[in-house]
Write an enzyme that holds these catalytic residues in place. Structure first.
Site, short mmCIF file in Angstrom:
data_model
loop_
_atom_site.label_atom_id
_atom_site.label_comp_id
_atom_site.label_asym_id
_atom_site.label_seq_id
_atom_site.Cartn_x
_atom_site.Cartn_y
_atom_site.Cartn_z
N ASP A 1 0.80 -1.23 0.00
CA ASP A 1 0.00 0.00 0.00
C ASP A 1 0.82 1.28 0.00
OD1 ASP A 1 -2.44 -1.15 -0.01
OD2 ASP A 1 -2.85 -0.84 2.11
O1 CEZ Z 1 -2.84 -2.46 5.32
C1 CEZ Z 1 -2.49 -3.62 4.62
C2 CEZ Z 1 -3.51 -3.73 3.54
O2 CEZ Z 1 -4.78 -3.89 4.12
O3 CEZ Z 1 -1.18 -3.53 4.08
C3 CEZ Z 1 -0.81 -4.54 3.16
C4 CEZ Z 1 -1.79 -4.60 2.02
O4 CEZ Z 1 -1.48 -5.61 1.10
C5 CEZ Z 1 -3.18 -4.81 2.56
O5 CEZ Z 1 -4.09 -4.84 1.50
C6 CEZ Z 1 0.58 -4.27 2.68
O6 CEZ Z 1 0.75 -2.95 2.33
O7 CEZ Z 1 -1.61 2.14 4.41
C7 CEZ Z 1 -0.74 1.71 5.17
O8 CEZ Z 1 0.33 2.26 5.25
C8 CEZ Z 1 -0.94 0.53 6.11
O9 CEZ Z 1 0.18 -0.26 6.02
C9 CEZ Z 1 -2.14 -0.29 5.81
O10 CEZ Z 1 -2.35 -0.17 4.49
C10 CEZ Z 1 -1.99 -1.75 6.17
C11 CEZ Z 1 -2.35 -1.95 7.60
O11 CEZ Z 1 -1.71 -3.08 8.07
C12 CEZ Z 1 -3.85 -2.08 7.81
O12 CEZ Z 1 -4.26 -3.06 8.60
#
Ligand code: CEZ
Length: 794
Positions: free
Chosen positions: A478
């Protein structure tokens, strides 16, 4: 100190200070509650967006669930203060807020109940929490017992945090008619258009006891006085002051005064939660405490029972007995439960990220395949006619894409065949591919087959002149938001993942009689793998991507972020890595990414912003995507290892994802082995002091991938069109394992054992040898016995 209970229904911890953040969680159809061993809680319910009824003492930010949440003295919690009326001595259960070391202490995390047992100065106090199946509310039982040889006079004060409810309007009082505490608020808003929504909100927080209290306090400040939350002044008086809160922070505290003979006990029940109005509270009270049925049970007891069976529905599809009892406990009891939570609640969001939604339902394929089926259809009904998948899937008519779903990510399509394949393996329901589903906008419709085909074509088109997939503002990662926002940067991982997705899709096509399409996608995968090897192989491992400015990153020339796990693991899956590359990259992973707590997502962790990579580099080194042992990514790698038969590396890393078995390891992680967290701190080589620490965040795509690693990899009990393919990959140091596998309605008992003289795995079904290891014609309702003889490893 720490062990599963005898019946394996609970995991128990005997200290509130050894793992101060040890926690468990419960959920139902409309809420989730995360509780820790010291009594702190975070609860959320859906209306339809997540909301709270037990708040922090100050204005809270609205965000998605976060890792490593801090706890502090006034953190929301559920406590019971106990005062000896003769000596004035005070303690509290479970531990906060008074923090008196107990004579005996147990925190017991169960599947449908969490309990705390505390003994202090001859008094035993037990608190236990469960939920009803549908409604957002907590069902509490509190039991007090006199263990001392003398009669004891006590005051018992259940304390439930209400907290700072709203800057517009908040209050609280004891409602005589309801004999309950009722706190009121108005969810803050500013646009008049929002009034229509908020006027239906459950803006009241109630505490309904099963019997009237002697006194109460509803004013947080008045309760604490100068003593503070650790030693509230209100407890100095014989009775609480029966105060209220008028635009003051409310709290829900009751007082019961009892005299207990030696051995005597008293039990109480409470309901705590949100409601729209007094009428609703009255209805809840009548429904739960209002009377008993013919069997002598009231609504409260029936709700507890119903909840327990609801949770039990979420059992997995295998039961294992291996040389590793801690693994058995985790896999038989906790892992399926965590998958079920994801599949059932969609992480308490109305717009789950598309990749999360698909992977969570990949997990649901093992538990409730019908739910998974419907979810895949829902997701596909929001696909663009171009084949692109949206960033989030809208699950509620009032929902909109929020937070991260407003940032364009390019990987969503790859998850379709990958997640569907598990559903198909498990159910053999290829009719799914024939279902007609509309595209977003509703103008066009097509079969699921056609939808996935368009998704694959979209991935083939969304590439640069070299054939590498654009990353835009992120892929699976993300926060990797600045590699390609100018429209040129590409994702190495995603390109590799497309090759894997094409191969998986080719298999599915072939199995559904689409030989031409199968051929087409195999060629596409092959071509992609060639491009990958041409542009991304760095000599010892694969690069992570190429920036807008054409800089390859995740390579040996980088000081930070030299190596990323995802391109390595997925190159094993896609077939990009040949034997030599495989050896090299596995070696690089062992040397640079492996830690005692699992394999890190990247290393070295970034210590400063890298503007051509993005905000992932701004996260604290070793946390989350910046080099934590990010279990989701670790699980991909392990799955990749199993796909190429690297069973010992795979098992070693798999085992590291679960806290324990040694106490030292559990203490370092700070978490009970009742869920897999989204990460353990990494940057092991940079910041060893904090490495291994759990994020305590149980929202993670890791769970279904571990389950897949076990089913497809370790135990090799994967479904195929003909039946169950049996191809175990036990680690070399295991000489046997037993698995009972529920599969397509049948029960299959498999015994795996190493035997002298065996050269290659031999599979016998009900005594008869099966040359290809496939158990065919699996009939629902039938039971099978399978024996797998494996060679000894020298
Ligand atoms: O969210 C996860 C996502 O829900 O991070 C994963 C991604 O593949 C998942 O779909 C790897 O990036 O935005 C951020 O910086 C955070 O890191 C969130 O996106 C992250 C958290 O762990 C949410 O639970």
């Amino acid at each position: 100190m720490l062990k599963p209970s005898e019946d394996q229904e609970f995991y128990e911890l005997a200290s509130p200070t050894l793992l101060p953040k040890a926690s468990g969680f419960l959920w139902n159809e409309s809420m989730m509650i995360h509780v820790n061993c010291r009594g702190y809680t975070v609860a959320q319910f859906m209306q339809p967006e997540p909301a709270k009824y037990s708040h922090a003492p100050n204005l809270e930010a609205k965000t998605f669930m976060q890792p490593e949440q801090p706890y502090y003295a006034h953190h929301p919690g559920r406590f019971v203060y106990v005062k000896d009326e003769e000596t004035g001595e005070i303690f509290s259960a479970p531990y906060e807020p008074v923090r008196v070391p107990a004579d005996q202490y147990t925190f017991a995390v169960g599947k449908s109940r969490v309990a705390w047992k505390v003994e202090f100065g001859g008094i035993a106090l037990e608190m236990s929490l469960t939920l009803p199946k549908e409604e957002p509310m907590e069902l509490w039982r509190i039991r007090v017992k006199n263990l001392s040889p003398a009669k004891r006079k006590l005051s018992i004060y259940p304390y439930f945090t209400v907290g700072y409810m709203s800057w517009m309007n908040q209050s609280g009082e004891y409602n005589e008619a309801l004999q309950s505490i009722v706190c009121s608020s108005v969810t803050p808003y500013q646009k008049y258009q929002d009034y229509d929504k908020i006027k239906h909100f459950r803006d009241k927080t109630f505490l309904i006891p099963d019997r009237p209290a002697a006194s109460w306090e509803v004013n947080q400040e008045a309760f604490e006085g100068e003593g503070g939350i650790m030693r509230p002044s209100a407890l100095d008086r014989e009775e609480l002051a029966r105060g209220d809160a008028r635009y003051e922070t409310p709290v829900a505290v009751l007082q019961y005064r009892i005299a207990l003979e030696p051995g005597q006990e008293e039990a109480y029940r409470f309901i705590f939660g949100p409601a729209r109005d007094e009428e609703q509270i009255a209805g809840i009270k009548a429904g739960y405490f209002g009377g008993t049925n013919a069997g002598g049970d009231d609504g409260f007891v029936l709700a507890e029972r119903e909840y327990d069976s609801y949770i039990r529905e979420g059992g997995g599809c295998m039961e294992i007995a291996t040389p590793d009892p801690e693994l058995d406990n985790f896999v038989n009891h906790w892992l399926p439960r965590q998958m079920y939570y994801h599949g059932q609640t969609n992480r308490l969001t109305t717009d789950p990220q598309t990749r999360n939604y698909l992977q969570d339902n990949m997990g649901m394929s093992y538990i409730k395949p019908q739910t998974a089926r419907e979810a895949f259809l829902t997701a596909l009904s929001q696909q663009e006619p171009s084949g692109a998948m949206p960033d989030g899937i809208i699950l509620h008519p009032e929902a909109e894409l929020k937070y991260i779903n407003q940032v364009p990510h390019t990987d969503h399509c790859v998850w379709l065949p990958i997640c569907l394949s598990t559903y198909l393996d498990e159910t053999n329901d290829y009719s799914l591919l024939e279902e007609q589903v509309p595209y977003a906008g509703g103008q066009e419709a097509g079969s699921v087959f056609e939808h996935v085909h368009r998704a694959m074509q979209w991935l083939i088109r969304d590439r640069d002149e070299r054939g590498l997939n654009y990353i835009n503002q992120g892929d699976w990662c993300d926060p990797m938001n600045m590699v390609g926002y100018q429209g040129k940067g590409v994702s190495g991982w995603l390109t590799i993942a497309t090759a894997y997705a094409f191969n998986v899709w080719a298999d599915i096509c072939e199995r559904s009689g689409q030989a031409g399409a199968a051929e087409e996608y195999r060629l596409a995968a092959q071509a992609t793998n060639e491009v990958v090897n041409e542009y991304l192989w760095d000599g010892e491992w694969y690069a992570r991507g190429i920036t807008d400015a054409g800089v390859v990153f995740g390579v040996s020339a980088d000081r930070e972020g030299r190596i990323f796990i995802n391109p390595q693991g997925w190159s094993l899956l896609s077939g990009a890595a040949d034997g030599e590359k495989r050896e090299k990259l596995m070696q690089a992973v062992r040397e640079q990414l492996e830690t005692p707590y699992g394999v890190e997502k990247l290393a070295p962790s970034y210590t400063a912003m890298r503007e051509d990579v993005g905000r992932v580099t701004q996260k604290h080194p070793g946390s989350a995507e910046n080099g934590a042992v990010y279990n989701h990514a670790a699980a991909f790698y392990i799955y990749g290892l199993y796909s190429v038969g690297e069973k010992d590396d795979a098992y070693r890393l798999l085992r590291k994802m679960i806290p324990g078995p040694d106490l030292d390891d559990i203490v370092r992680r700070g978490q009970l082995p009742v869920f897999v967290p989204n990460y353990y701190r990494g940057a092991y080589r940079q910041f060893p002091r904090t490495a291994g620490r759990s994020s305590h965040l149980f929202n993670t795509g890791t769970a279904p991938w571990i389950y897949r690693c076990l089913i497809d990899g370790l135990f090799g009990l994967q479904g195929c069109p003909e039946g169950l393919r049996i191809r175990p990959q036990l680690p070399s140091h295991w000489n046997e394992a037993k698995v009972t596998r529920d599969f397509r309605g049948a029960k299959i008992r498999i015994e795996m054992t190493r035997e002298a003289g065996v050269r290659e795995a031999e599979v016998y079904a009900d005594g008869a040898p099966m040359a290809d290891g496939i158990l065919r014609d699996v009939r629902p309702g039938a039971e099978y016995r399978v024996l797998v003889k494996l060679p000894f490893v020298n």
